[in-house]
Design an enzyme around this catalytic site. Sequence first.
Site, PDB file in Angstrom:
ATOM      1  N   HIS A  37       0.838  -1.207   0.000  1.00 12.24           N
ATOM      2  CA  HIS A  37       0.000   0.000   0.000  1.00 12.24           C
ATOM      3  C   HIS A  37       0.873   1.257   0.000  1.00 12.24           C
ATOM      4  O   HIS A  37       0.601   2.219  -0.705  1.00 12.24           O
ATOM      5  CB  HIS A  37      -0.877   0.053   1.262  1.00 12.24           C
ATOM      6  CG  HIS A  37      -1.880  -1.052   1.375  1.00 12.24           C
ATOM      7  ND1 HIS A  37      -1.795  -2.032   2.331  1.00 12.24           N
ATOM      8  CD2 HIS A  37      -3.004  -1.312   0.648  1.00 12.24           C
ATOM      9  CE1 HIS A  37      -2.835  -2.853   2.216  1.00 12.24           C
ATOM     10  NE2 HIS A  37      -3.575  -2.449   1.203  1.00 12.24           N
ATOM     11  N   LYS A 149      -1.732  -6.963  -7.648  1.00 12.76           N
ATOM     12  CA  LYS A 149      -1.986  -8.265  -7.028  1.00 12.76           C
ATOM     13  C   LYS A 149      -3.424  -8.722  -7.295  1.00 12.76           C
ATOM     14  O   LYS A 149      -3.661  -9.878  -7.563  1.00 12.76           O
ATOM     15  CB  LYS A 149      -1.712  -8.249  -5.524  1.00 12.76           C
ATOM     16  CG  LYS A 149      -1.707  -9.672  -4.970  1.00 12.76           C
ATOM     17  CD  LYS A 149      -1.138  -9.735  -3.601  1.00 12.76           C
ATOM     18  CE  LYS A 149      -2.120  -9.255  -2.577  1.00 12.76           C
ATOM     19  NZ  LYS A 149      -3.252 -10.204  -2.414  1.00 12.76           N
ATOM     20  N   SER A 185       0.253  -9.019   1.452  1.00 11.62           N
ATOM     21  CA  SER A 185      -1.199  -9.002   1.569  1.00 11.62           C
ATOM     22  C   SER A 185      -1.558  -8.778   3.037  1.00 11.62           C
ATOM     23  O   SER A 185      -0.841  -9.265   3.929  1.00 11.62           O
ATOM     24  CB  SER A 185      -1.765 -10.342   1.109  1.00 11.62           C
ATOM     25  OG  SER A 185      -3.076 -10.514   1.598  1.00 11.62           O
TER      26      SER A 185
END
Length: 279
Positions: A37, A149, A185
Amino acid sequence: MKIFNSRQAVHNYLNELRASGKSIGFVPTMGALHDGHLSMIKLAKQKADVIVCSIFVNPTQFNDKKDLENYPRPVEDDIRKLEKVKCHVLFIPTVNEMYNSAEKWTIELGNLDKILEGKIRPGHYQGVTQIVKKLFDTINPHYAFFGQKDYQQFMVISYMVKKLFVKIKLVLCPIIRETDGLAMSSRNIYLSPNDRKNALALFKALNKVKEHFKTKAILQIKKEVESYLKAAPGIEIEYFEIFNANSFAVTSSKRPASLIALVAAKVGSIRIIDNMILK
Ligand code: PAF
């Protein structure tokens, strides 16, 4: 960093900046922020003047109630991370701020919400498009950034943007990996040490595809990699496909301008997805 909970307040604030000539870059997230992120925020800073991140665990995109309840929400930590990378604005609304109980949303998404993730998680991309459209209307950015992703999500949102004539430039951001190759993740924290090791089979499988891409036919590569994944310990494969990356349809030809290998598996009770662009 300015923090808003209200749609109207963040909308008004950003509208003024927009009117004064500033470009707005938007990174929507569900929080539990990791380096993937943060790399999107950094990329956004190269493209736009004002960077807005949203954190909202969107209930309509979860088909499993337990998954929604258990989704990590380390808000204080997330705020610290965003401040460290000098994000300018955080929008962090409540569910009531984003939804009223009576509303309905359905959008035609071609085949995109019926295959791969869409098939395994029925309704997921309807929920994603529902919230992303609301966030786009609220933030009204020039650019919006999404991670590779979930490449299928990027295709779905691109489809929606075209269909609804939304004037926002979408930017696909590269997958960020742990040093051993596991794609970052928010769900990785739930992998036990053993599952964490087993999960690496996905990255290894994608590397095998890449390694043999020049010398072997696609169908041959698929057969070999499928066998590898089936034999890998502790993982249950949900899909492994090689797709035309532009049409997002399965192909056995190397002719399309861009190809992508996509994989999803259950490792213990955690679903993980990964992909690799082959050309
Ligand atoms: O990719 C995600 O984190 C979510 O699907 C998104 C785009 C923030 C919508 O809830």
